[in-house]
Design a protein around this motif. Structure first.
Motif, PDB file in Angstrom:
ATOM      1  N   ARG A  36      72.687  24.257  18.079  1.00 45.00           N
ATOM      2  CA  ARG A  36      72.886  25.448  18.863  1.00 45.00           C
ATOM      3  C   ARG A  36      73.739  26.672  18.255  1.00 45.00           C
ATOM      4  O   ARG A  36      74.366  26.203  17.228  1.00 45.00           O
TER       5      ARG A  36
ATOM      6  N   ALA B 133      80.209  27.281  30.519  1.00 48.77           N
ATOM      7  CA  ALA B 133      79.294  26.520  30.895  1.00 48.77           C
ATOM      8  C   ALA B 133      79.770  25.658  31.768  1.00 48.77           C
ATOM      9  O   ALA B 133      79.200  24.942  32.590  1.00 48.77           O
TER      10      ALA B 133
ATOM     11  N   ALA C  38      75.453  27.542  33.386  1.00 48.77           N
ATOM     12  CA  ALA C  38      75.402  27.222  32.154  1.00 48.77           C
ATOM     13  C   ALA C  38      74.864  28.612  31.442  1.00 48.77           C
ATOM     14  O   ALA C  38      75.383  28.843  30.497  1.00 48.77           O
TER      15      ALA C  38
ATOM     16  N   GLY D  62      64.975  25.447  36.903  1.00 48.52           N
ATOM     17  CA  GLY D  62      65.677  25.571  35.523  1.00 48.52           C
ATOM     18  C   GLY D  62      66.232  27.186  35.792  1.00 48.52           C
ATOM     19  O   GLY D  62      67.168  27.516  34.867  1.00 48.52           O
TER      20      GLY D  62
ATOM     21  N   ASP E 106      70.662  25.479  32.325  1.00 47.30           N
ATOM     22  CA  ASP E 106      71.247  24.737  31.285  1.00 47.30           C
ATOM     23  C   ASP E 106      71.544  25.539  30.265  1.00 47.30           C
ATOM     24  O   ASP E 106      71.639  26.938  30.253  1.00 47.30           O
ATOM     25  N   PRO E 107      72.694  25.149  29.391  1.00 48.09           N
ATOM     26  CA  PRO E 107      73.459  25.941  28.565  1.00 48.09           C
ATOM     27  C   PRO E 107      72.261  26.642  27.481  1.00 48.09           C
ATOM     28  O   PRO E 107      71.325  26.076  27.082  1.00 48.09           O
TER      29      PRO E 107
ATOM     30  N   SER F  98      70.101  24.883  24.571  1.00 54.83           N
ATOM     31  CA  SER F  98      69.608  23.473  24.847  1.00 54.83           C
ATOM     32  C   SER F  98      68.196  23.384  25.087  1.00 54.83           C
ATOM     33  O   SER F  98      67.646  24.350  25.231  1.00 54.83           O
ATOM     34  N   ASP F  99      67.824  21.961  24.801  1.00 56.32           N
ATOM     35  CA  ASP F  99      66.375  21.585  25.077  1.00 56.32           C
ATOM     36  C   ASP F  99      66.098  22.178  26.402  1.00 56.32           C
ATOM     37  O   ASP F  99      64.787  22.533  26.677  1.00 56.32           O
ATOM     38  N   GLY F 100      66.802  21.723  27.462  1.00 56.49           N
ATOM     39  CA  GLY F 100      66.370  22.221  28.587  1.00 56.49           C
ATOM     40  C   GLY F 100      66.219  23.528  28.952  1.00 56.49           C
ATOM     41  O   GLY F 100      65.381  24.328  29.577  1.00 56.49           O
ATOM     42  N   ALA F 101      67.000  24.587  28.480  1.00 58.50           N
ATOM     43  CA  ALA F 101      66.985  25.849  28.332  1.00 58.50           C
ATOM     44  C   ALA F 101      65.829  26.549  27.782  1.00 58.50           C
ATOM     45  O   ALA F 101      65.224  27.218  28.280  1.00 58.50           O
TER      46      ALA F 101
ATOM     47  N   THR G  28      62.821  25.939  29.908  1.00 55.82           N
ATOM     48  CA  THR G  28      62.553  26.800  31.157  1.00 55.82           C
ATOM     49  C   THR G  28      62.172  28.067  30.454  1.00 55.82           C
ATOM     50  O   THR G  28      61.254  28.985  31.097  1.00 55.82           O
TER      51      THR G  28
ATOM     52  N   THR H 177      68.338  32.286  23.832  1.00 50.86           N
ATOM     53  CA  THR H 177      67.530  31.012  23.968  1.00 50.86           C
ATOM     54  C   THR H 177      66.224  31.329  23.351  1.00 50.86           C
ATOM     55  O   THR H 177      65.486  30.407  22.795  1.00 50.86           O
TER      56      THR H 177
END
Length: 684
Positions: A396, A415, A420, A447, A471-472, A475-478, A481, A502
């Motif tokens: 990141r 965050a 985040a 998300g 999510d931050p 990040s994978d989650g962001a 999204t 992101t």
């Protein structure tokens, strides 16, 4: 009768041509010093790192064109206290808002408390002039001083936001310009002194490679000004290391052969002619291999990767020109006394019998035990390669520094206490006719923490939505999204674009994966082609290419252990590409030096004895060259950028493996084991 090539290649050894070359190079050096300021053309903004055709890049271009008077950049002041804020904390943040009102480009709103009551967020708007790269430093200093004045004990306070993060990134790269050059010169000087034990001979190659470095910077600056060459802090830093490392390697090879010829011939000019005639093919082949491998980067999709190719290629070209013309001219002008106090003397009779040196003993041992040596060495390198399986890819932006600057700690505090993604929202651009439908569709996505108010462009045709992710950033989650945002937005508006930090990192990673699949095979094809032409064989190049691949795997595995030890187990995908490029292109140099000498010796001594003699006579100089190159790249490990640090460690360890294991044991043992078939289809 000398051929045209021989006349040109040995020109630096002539009485008049040596002085002519020196005069010409001094003029070049003066011009390069007077007209070069590489920092003027360096750019570390987002666009220099993005893939040209990616959606996030198009979103950035659209924002620049359609939202010129958009919401100003902001500095985000974060205050946090474990256990909850006190009245004194709130009063301090409010006082900062009042104090900074005169500095801000617009109204400074009241500090926004977090839901958990443990943090406050103060946004300070900046004008474009204040947020500019050359002005943000003094602005940040003022803001941080104002924040520090009267800060209650125990209250954490940080300044973050896009301008602050950019300033920290620029400051880290700015440190490369002076620190990297000074440390590199110091390392090369010490190693040259240890190699030659001559204070005079130390200065001559150091001067020549210094001139080459200035020439390279001048050429790169001209390319940036007139040809659109992309130069950033990373490529500028690598340029310095590459010129000093490769240039010193070429100097070591030439000086070693020159000293060898001085022990056979009384005329030092004749000795230099012979040294150039025998060493130039290997030096040129080495440089051509690296240059062609670097130019494969022009096929990359990432702007920063594509820009590095010609930048570094110009560096290698400058090193080649200086070390094959300026260096020999200086050596010839100075004569034998340049080697003082260990001045070589020409022998008038047969050479006195001497005990075999360490490299002769090594060569004899490899020749006797070649089969178990290459098998055990290959197995050991393969085992070391398994360490690479412990690596993870994906770093990141907040993890880009070896130590956390103020902006990164501020992002982490954001965050922890706010949604985040609030510190760096994702931006969605849609046709104004479909903006309401797009906003309604993305608001319901998992998300998505918040969708800001619509902002129409100046012309009214586009609408921007600022979307805070749960999510931050990066990040994978962001990133997942962002993928959902793009798919959903395009269902409502096919022209919609999703950008922001992101989205940019997602596009960078996707493009880098494609670049790895494309560039690595291209590099292998280039290296194999050069080896086939140079050695006029098919078997030997395939063996050498296999050894290089095995060496890279072992270097990556060994580096993984170091990365874990220093606390940075995740690597950026670009580290893989840059590491592979430099290790394959530069690592094969030492094998080229060895094998060209083996080919030269086999005509008189035969295959096996020729291989052993080549290892014996080149062992010392190639080892010195490898140590110098490894040390110069290791300088990068001292830099504050994780990417630079990891590339330095990977290439440094890989070069040492190539020098002491692959070139010393694996390759000679394989050549002995394969026998004369090594040179098929050519004949002795």
């Amino acid at each position: 009768m000398p051929t045209v090539w021989q006349r040109i290649s040995t020109a630096p050894a002539g009485r008049r041509t040596a002085w002519s070359l020196l005069t010409g190079w001094l003029l070049v050096a003066v011009c390069a010093v007077m007209f070069t300021n590489l920092g003027e053309v360096e750019t570390n903004d987002v666009s220099s790192w993005l893939p040209a055709a990616a959606e996030s890049t198009r979103a950035l271009e659209l924002a620049t064109a359609e939202f010129p008077a958009a919401e100003p950049d902001q500095l985000l002041l974060v205050y946090a206290r474990d256990g909850g804020l006190t009245d004194a904390d709130r009063a301090a943040a409010t006082a900062d808002a009042t104090a900074l009102a005169a500095l801000a480009a617009g109204p400074v709103p009241e500090p926004v408390p977090s839901r958990d009551g443990a943090a406050l967020l103060l946004a300070v708007p900046l004008s474009p002039a204040q947020a500019a790269e050359e002005a943000i430093g003094p602005v940040l200093a003022q803001v941080r001083q104002a924040q520090a004045d009267g800060l209650p004990a125990g209250l954490g306070a940080w300044v973050t936001g896009g301008p602050a993060a950019g300033a920290d990134f620029d400051a880290a790269f700015d440190s490369l310009d002076t620190t990297l050059l000074a440390v590199t010169v110091g390392v090369v000087a010490v190693l040259l002194l240890l190699t030659y034990r001559s204070p005079v001979l130390l200065l001559i190659p150091l001067f020549a490679v210094g001139v080459a470095s200035r020439l390279a910077e001048w050429l790169v600056q001209l390319g940036a000004e007139h040809l659109g060459l992309v130069v950033n802090g990373a490529s500028a830093g690598i340029l310095t290391v590459l010129v000093f490392g490769a240039g010193t390697d070429y100097a070591l090879l030439l000086i070693s052969r020159y000293r060898e010829e001085l022990t056979r011939h009384a005329d030092h000019r004749h000795a230099m002619r012979l040294a150039l005639r025998h060493s130039l093919p290997a030096i040129i082949a080495s440089a051509v291999t690296v240059i062609l491998a670097l130019l494969t980067l022009l096929a990359a999709g990432l702007n920063s990767t594509r820009g590095l190719g010609p930048v570094a290629a110009l560096g290698i070209l400058s090193a080649l020109l200086a070390m094959t013309t300026l260096l020999p001219a200086l050596l010839v002008i100075c004569g034998r006394r340049v080697f003082w106090p260990l001045i070589p003397v020409a022998r008038t009779g047969p050479a006195p019998a001497r005990r075999p040196g360490p490299w002769a003993r090594t060569a004899a041992f490899v020749a006797r035990r070649h089969r178990p040596i290459w098998i055990l060495t290959a197995l050991a390198l393969a085992a070391l390669s398994l360490g690479a399986t412990t690596l993870t890819t994906g770093v990141r932006q907040s993890e880009s520094f070896t130590s956390k600057p103020d902006s990164v700690r501020g992002f982490e505090a954001l965050a922890a206490h706010y949604p985040a993604g609030s510190g760096d929202p994702t931006e969605l651009y849609a046709n104004t006719r479909h903006a309401d439908a797009v906003a309604a569709a993305v608001r319901a996505l998992p998300g998505v923490a918040e969708v800001g108010p619509a902002e129409p462009s100046a012309a009214g045709g586009w609408t921007r939505l600022r979307i805070v992710l749960a999510d931050p950033p990066s990040s994978d989650g962001a990133e997942q999204t962002v993928l959902r945002l793009r798919e959903t937005a395009r269902e409502a508006d096919p022209s919609a674009l999703v950008g922001g930090a992101t989205a940019q990192e997602l596009d960078q990673n996707t493009t880098m994966d494609a670049d790895l699949r494309l560039i690595i095979p291209l590099i292998l094809v280039v290296v194999l082609g050069v080896l086939i032409v140079l050695l006029r064989a098919l078997v030997a190049p395939l063996l050498l290419l296999g050894s290089v691949l095995l060496s890279f795997g072992a270097a990556l595995g060994a580096s993984a252990l170091v990365f874990h030890a220093v606390g940075f187990p995740a690597i950026d995908r670009s580290v893989l590409l840059h590491g592979f490029l430099f290790l394959v292109a530069l690592g094969v140099d030492y094998t080229i030096f060895l094998m060209t000498r083996a080919r030269e010796e086999r005509a008189a001594l035969g295959h096996h004895q020729g291989m052993s003699h080549a290892l014996a006579v080149t062992g010392g100089v190639i080892t010195s060259a490898g140590v110098v190159l490894a040390a110069t790249f290791a300088v990068l490990s001292l830099m504050p950028i994780v990417f630079m640090m990891q590339v330095g460690i990977l290439v440094g360890l890989g070069v040492l493996l190539d020098t002491f294991v692959v070139r010393t044991l694996l390759v000679p043992a394989l050549i002995h084991h394969t026998g004369p078939r090594t040179w098929w289809p050519s004949h002795p």
